[in-house]
Write a protein that holds these residues in place. Structure first.
Motif, PDB file in Angstrom:
ATOM      1  N   MET A  38       5.224  25.233 -15.527  1.00 61.55           N
ATOM      2  CA  MET A  38       3.833  24.768 -15.445  1.00 61.55           C
ATOM      3  C   MET A  38       3.231  25.108 -14.083  1.00 61.55           C
ATOM      4  N   ARG A  39       3.991  24.935 -13.003  1.00 59.60           N
ATOM      5  CA  ARG A  39       3.485  25.284 -11.667  1.00 59.60           C
ATOM      6  C   ARG A  39       3.179  26.776 -11.601  1.00 59.60           C
ATOM      7  N   ARG A  40       4.082  27.586 -12.158  1.00 60.56           N
ATOM      8  CA  ARG A  40       3.843  29.040 -12.187  1.00 60.56           C
ATOM      9  C   ARG A  40       2.583  29.361 -12.976  1.00 60.56           C
ATOM     10  N   HIS A  41       2.459  28.734 -14.131  1.00 60.23           N
ATOM     11  CA  HIS A  41       1.303  28.969 -14.993  1.00 60.23           C
ATOM     12  C   HIS A  41      -0.001  28.575 -14.291  1.00 60.23           C
ATOM     13  N   MET A  42       0.043  27.467 -13.565  1.00 62.86           N
ATOM     14  CA  MET A  42      -1.158  26.954 -12.889  1.00 62.86           C
ATOM     15  C   MET A  42      -1.373  27.577 -11.512  1.00 62.86           C
ATOM     16  N   HIS A  43      -0.399  28.353 -11.033  1.00 63.92           N
ATOM     17  CA  HIS A  43      -0.469  28.981  -9.704  1.00 63.92           C
ATOM     18  C   HIS A  43      -0.616  27.942  -8.598  1.00 63.92           C
ATOM     19  N   ILE A  44       0.224  26.898  -8.652  1.00 60.36           N
ATOM     20  CA  ILE A  44       0.191  25.856  -7.626  1.00 60.36           C
ATOM     21  C   ILE A  44       1.613  25.516  -7.198  1.00 60.36           C
ATOM     22  N   ASN A  45       1.715  24.858  -6.038  1.00 59.47           N
ATOM     23  CA  ASN A  45       3.025  24.470  -5.533  1.00 59.47           C
ATOM     24  C   ASN A  45       3.440  23.107  -6.098  1.00 59.47           C
TER      25      ASN A  45
ATOM     26  N   ASN B 220      13.347  19.350 -18.005  1.00 61.56           N
ATOM     27  CA  ASN B 220      12.068  18.885 -17.479  1.00 61.56           C
ATOM     28  C   ASN B 220      11.750  19.563 -16.145  1.00 61.56           C
ATOM     29  N   GLU B 221      12.772  19.719 -15.298  1.00 60.03           N
ATOM     30  CA  GLU B 221      12.562  20.427 -14.034  1.00 60.03           C
ATOM     31  C   GLU B 221      12.134  21.867 -14.287  1.00 60.03           C
ATOM     32  N   LEU B 222      12.764  22.514 -15.252  1.00 53.40           N
ATOM     33  CA  LEU B 222      12.401  23.891 -15.585  1.00 53.40           C
ATOM     34  C   LEU B 222      10.987  23.952 -16.163  1.00 53.40           C
TER      35      LEU B 222
END
Length: 171
Positions: free
Chosen positions: A34-41, A27-29
């Motif tokens: 998802m953060r990478r995909h969305m370009h957010i922190n 889940n952490e991965l």
């Protein structure tokens, strides 16, 4: 309340517990991807999770959910708006208030990433005999209860006694 004592050498974990730990790690991965995909922190992602779950929140509700100050939450909201993930909309009945909601595009994008995994897992459990489905639900209910109890216990532990800032620790 004193923390629970752990045995000096814990017994080997049950295979179900090992797999639960693997789910938590995965889940952490998944959240990282998802953060990478969305370009957010990470903080912005946590905000998006709350917005996706509730569909709209006031800035104050979002701040409370994120355990952030109003000023920090405003910064998070501003970043999400600029990135196209959220928007400010007027409150339906109180023209002085605003609500924050995920954009339809962000909802569609998140669901397109997550739903294949969710559907695959749902299909898997539905294919099991009913007594196996019941066992899975019983186990997961127990896991949820254990996590909720530990959160409450840890919250009590963090409010008991001196904080690091008042006990000579770095602030």
């Amino acid at each position: 309340m004193a923390p629970a004592r752990l045995p000096s050498k814990p017994p080997p974990m049950h295979d179900a517990s090992k797999r639960l730990r693997a789910v938590l790690v995965l889940n952490e991965l998944m959240e990282f991807q998802m953060r990478r995909h969305m370009h957010i922190n990470e903080t912005d992602f946590q905000a998006m999770q709350h917005l996706l779950q509730h569909r709209s929140l006031s800035p104050g509700e979002l701040a409370k959910s994120l355990h952030l100050t109003s000023a920090a939450t405003t910064t998070v909201i501003d970043r999400l708006v600029v990135a196209g993930h959220a928007r400010r909309v007027p409150h339906a009945t109180d023209r002085r208030r605003w609500l924050i909601e995920p954009t339809p595009e962000s909802i569609r994008d998140a669901m397109s990433q997550l739903m294949p995994m969710v559907i695959e897992a749902d299909d898997m459990v539905r294919a099991m005999p009913q007594d196996h489905q019941d066992a899975v639900v019983t186990y997961l209910d127990g896991v949820i209860d254990a996590i909720q109890r530990r959160i409450v216990e840890m919250d009590g532990e963090s409010t008991d006694g001196a904080s690091p800032a008042t006990s000579g620790g770095a602030s």
